[in-house]
Design a protein around this motif. Sequence first.
Motif, PDB file in Angstrom:
ATOM      1  N   ASP A   1       0.823  -1.225   0.000  1.00 46.50           N
ATOM      2  CA  ASP A   1       0.000   0.000   0.000  1.00 46.50           C
ATOM      3  C   ASP A   1       0.849   1.263   0.000  1.00 46.50           C
ATOM      4  N   MET A   2       2.120   1.123   0.367  1.00 47.34           N
ATOM      5  CA  MET A   2       3.001   2.280   0.448  1.00 47.34           C
ATOM      6  C   MET A   2       3.803   2.494  -0.840  1.00 47.34           C
ATOM      7  N   THR A   3       3.629   1.607  -1.822  1.00 49.64           N
ATOM      8  CA  THR A   3       4.422   1.709  -3.049  1.00 49.64           C
ATOM      9  C   THR A   3       4.050   2.949  -3.862  1.00 49.64           C
ATOM     10  N   LYS A   4       5.059   3.709  -4.272  1.00 48.59           N
ATOM     11  CA  LYS A   4       4.851   4.913  -5.080  1.00 48.59           C
ATOM     12  C   LYS A   4       5.444   4.784  -6.482  1.00 48.59           C
ATOM     13  N   ASN A   5       6.604   4.117  -6.562  1.00 47.27           N
ATOM     14  CA  ASN A   5       7.301   3.962  -7.840  1.00 47.27           C
ATOM     15  C   ASN A   5       7.301   2.496  -8.277  1.00 47.27           C
ATOM     16  N   VAL A   6       6.983   2.272  -9.511  1.00 49.53           N
ATOM     17  CA  VAL A   6       6.900   0.909 -10.052  1.00 49.53           C
ATOM     18  C   VAL A   6       7.758   0.819 -11.314  1.00 49.53           C
ATOM     19  N   VAL A   7       8.570  -0.210 -11.368  1.00 53.09           N
ATOM     20  CA  VAL A   7       9.336  -0.501 -12.584  1.00 53.09           C
ATOM     21  C   VAL A   7       8.549  -1.533 -13.382  1.00 53.09           C
ATOM     22  N   LEU A   8       8.116  -1.176 -14.556  1.00 49.35           N
ATOM     23  CA  LEU A   8       7.366  -2.091 -15.415  1.00 49.35           C
ATOM     24  C   LEU A   8       8.371  -2.818 -16.303  1.00 49.35           C
ATOM     25  N   PHE A   9       8.499  -4.128 -16.063  1.00 57.06           N
ATOM     26  CA  PHE A   9       9.534  -4.931 -16.718  1.00 57.06           C
ATOM     27  C   PHE A   9       8.859  -6.055 -17.488  1.00 57.06           C
ATOM     28  N   VAL A  10       8.906  -6.039 -18.808  1.00 54.15           N
ATOM     29  CA  VAL A  10       8.291  -7.063 -19.659  1.00 54.15           C
ATOM     30  C   VAL A  10       9.394  -7.720 -20.466  1.00 54.15           C
ATOM     31  N   GLN A  11       9.425  -9.047 -20.489  1.00 55.66           N
ATOM     32  CA  GLN A  11      10.548  -9.751 -21.076  1.00 55.66           C
ATOM     33  C   GLN A  11      10.177 -11.184 -21.470  1.00 55.66           C
ATOM     34  N   THR A  12      11.109 -11.851 -22.122  1.00 54.56           N
ATOM     35  CA  THR A  12      11.013 -13.292 -22.376  1.00 54.56           C
ATOM     36  C   THR A  12      12.251 -13.961 -21.797  1.00 54.56           C
ATOM     37  N   TYR A  13      12.141 -15.295 -21.525  1.00 54.14           N
ATOM     38  CA  TYR A  13      13.252 -16.029 -20.927  1.00 54.14           C
ATOM     39  C   TYR A  13      13.492 -17.330 -21.680  1.00 54.14           C
ATOM     40  N   ASP A  14      14.616 -17.946 -21.351  1.00 50.81           N
ATOM     41  CA  ASP A  14      14.941 -19.274 -21.882  1.00 50.81           C
ATOM     42  C   ASP A  14      13.953 -20.267 -21.268  1.00 50.81           C
ATOM     43  N   LYS A  15      13.056 -20.820 -22.101  1.00 49.42           N
ATOM     44  CA  LYS A  15      11.989 -21.685 -21.584  1.00 49.42           C
ATOM     45  C   LYS A  15      12.532 -22.958 -20.944  1.00 49.42           C
ATOM     46  N   VAL A  16      13.664 -23.455 -21.427  1.00 46.71           N
ATOM     47  CA  VAL A  16      14.246 -24.680 -20.868  1.00 46.71           C
ATOM     48  C   VAL A  16      14.708 -24.447 -19.433  1.00 46.71           C
ATOM     49  N   ARG A  17      15.365 -23.326 -19.190  1.00 44.93           N
ATOM     50  CA  ARG A  17      15.834 -23.014 -17.836  1.00 44.93           C
ATOM     51  C   ARG A  17      14.658 -22.800 -16.874  1.00 44.93           C
ATOM     52  N   ILE A  18      13.622 -22.123 -17.355  1.00 42.16           N
ATOM     53  CA  ILE A  18      12.449 -21.902 -16.505  1.00 42.16           C
ATOM     54  C   ILE A  18      11.815 -23.234 -16.123  1.00 42.16           C
ATOM     55  N   ARG A  19      11.670 -24.121 -17.091  1.00 40.50           N
ATOM     56  CA  ARG A  19      11.083 -25.438 -16.829  1.00 40.50           C
ATOM     57  C   ARG A  19      11.941 -26.229 -15.836  1.00 40.50           C
ATOM     58  N   LYS A  20      13.240 -26.195 -15.999  1.00 35.60           N
ATOM     59  CA  LYS A  20      14.138 -26.927 -15.111  1.00 35.60           C
ATOM     60  C   LYS A  20      14.047 -26.397 -13.688  1.00 35.60           C
ATOM     61  N   THR A  21      14.051 -25.077 -13.534  1.00 33.09           N
ATOM     62  CA  THR A  21      13.952 -24.495 -12.194  1.00 33.09           C
ATOM     63  C   THR A  21      12.623 -24.849 -11.536  1.00 33.09           C
ATOM     64  N   THR A  22      11.548 -24.791 -12.312  1.00 34.70           N
ATOM     65  CA  THR A  22      10.224 -25.113 -11.784  1.00 34.70           C
ATOM     66  C   THR A  22      10.152 -26.555 -11.291  1.00 34.70           C
ATOM     67  N   MET A  23      10.695 -27.478 -12.068  1.00 37.79           N
ATOM     68  CA  MET A  23      10.614 -28.895 -11.708  1.00 37.79           C
ATOM     69  C   MET A  23      11.523 -29.250 -10.540  1.00 37.79           C
ATOM     70  N   THR A  24      12.706 -28.643 -10.463  1.00 40.11           N
ATOM     71  CA  THR A  24      13.648 -28.987  -9.395  1.00 40.11           C
ATOM     72  C   THR A  24      13.285 -28.347  -8.064  1.00 40.11           C
ATOM     73  N   THR A  25      12.656 -27.158  -8.100  1.00 35.97           N
ATOM     74  CA  THR A  25      12.274 -26.481  -6.853  1.00 35.97           C
ATOM     75  C   THR A  25      10.852 -26.798  -6.427  1.00 35.97           C
ATOM     76  N   GLY A  26      10.033 -27.267  -7.359  1.00 31.59           N
ATOM     77  CA  GLY A  26       8.637 -27.555  -7.035  1.00 31.59           C
ATOM     78  C   GLY A  26       7.772 -26.315  -6.960  1.00 31.59           C
ATOM     79  N   VAL A  27       8.303 -25.149  -7.380  1.00 31.41           N
ATOM     80  CA  VAL A  27       7.539 -23.898  -7.361  1.00 31.41           C
ATOM     81  C   VAL A  27       6.867 -23.710  -8.716  1.00 31.41           C
TER      82      VAL A  27
END
Length: 466
Positions: free
Chosen positions: A38-64
């Motif tokens: 509720d106290m946030t005044k400044n926001v950095v809007l960050f839009v991007q793409t990532y290496d899908k293989v790395r994202i999948r690996k991190t998701t599966m190994t961490t369970g998140v």
Amino acid sequence: MDEKEVTLPGGDIVMEDGSGRLIDLCGIMGGLNSAISDMTKNVVLFVQTYDKVRIRKTTMTTGVRTIASTFFEKGLDPERVEPTLVYGVELLEKYAQGKVGSKLYDIYPKKHEEKLLVMGYELIGKKIGVEIPRKTIDSILTNLGFGVSDASKQGLTLREGQTLQITVPSFRTNDINIPEDIIEEVARVYGYHNIPSVLQTATYVSQPKDMEDLFVFQNRIKIFLKHLGLNEVINYSMISKKMIEESCLKIEDHLRLSNSISEDIEYLRISLLPSLKKNIKENSGKKDVLKLFELAKVYLKRVSPVKDSPYKDGPYEESPCEEVYRLAIATNTNYSDLKGIIEAVYKELNIDVGNKNFYSVPDIIENNGIFMVELDFQSLINNCQLVPKYKPLHPYAIIKLDKTFEIQPHTTYAVVRQKAFQSKLLQKIEVVSVFENKFSLRFYYSSPDRNITEEEAKKELNRVRP
């Protein structure tokens, strides 16, 4: 993240604030220290793409797993990053009275390269099995966002028949790679119901004898055990470290999966019994009598990998384990019940357990009221007889005598049986009853040459003194 600490395995995409403090597990979830409040005044809007293989690996190994990860692990369109960011800024200005505080920064080191596929219209008809008009094909692909043009008019030198040049849109770059992918798109939109169903001629592919025997005997034993009142279970080929330790097996004898998605399926089984014991425990209370069996492979660790192949002439691959079929049976009844099931299996396969030269009942394991046994299935196949061994009718009288024995460390059924069959007149033995620490047996005495007297039979029986 979500007030939970996550340990990263390494090779993950993260973001830090310049001081070494992590603020974002990219493509999955932001850190609590960078969350909006509720106290946030400044926001950095960050839009991007990532290496899908790395994202999948991190998701599966961490369970998140998050909604974000389900998008990023499939691969997003890099050409939509800038339009998305601009639209996001417009929404913030319109509905949140936001004000732009900086210029737009576009980091795009590797620009998207247009992907082209060249093929012929004839290939589409050949693969689908029905001729589709060229105008229909062009219309389908154009409506899906593909660019369609005549390859010959582009000045390309192509093989005969390859006249269709297709430009793949950026949002389909990850899943459109070969002409067959285009054909699948055409068939999907054209309608599978418009494609005639023509069944191929049935063809029998002869299998090696050992594989044929395996399938035949598997089916035979499964049906037989079903009629005995047993239920088949099918478990994972992998078990947990906890199950191995509870079964008093050695961890080092098991092969461990390097990329297991759960600790419950981390080690390849060397025995079917831990899984069956777990099945009995999990179903206790749901039914008074539980009789289960499983016929499956176990994976025995080799000292050094060997080249192996399921085919006679290869291809060969290095295999770190030996695959062996086992038959495991478990029940919560009693020892005698399980022993009777084993003997019934021997009888079904015409393995003569009554033969004085052959008697084999494997070790029956008891654990907290669960009785279990494991048989080498290939051994059963090797000892099986297609028809029972012929025994001519006995021409002389058979004298039946009963005797009761007290169970002691040195007086067991196996000991009594071994000593009783030292007599040349004994034909077979049957268990009559078992009560407390005593068991009664019935002895069948006869001679193939003459009628014997009851006194002769009693004399032979009196010699059975454990």
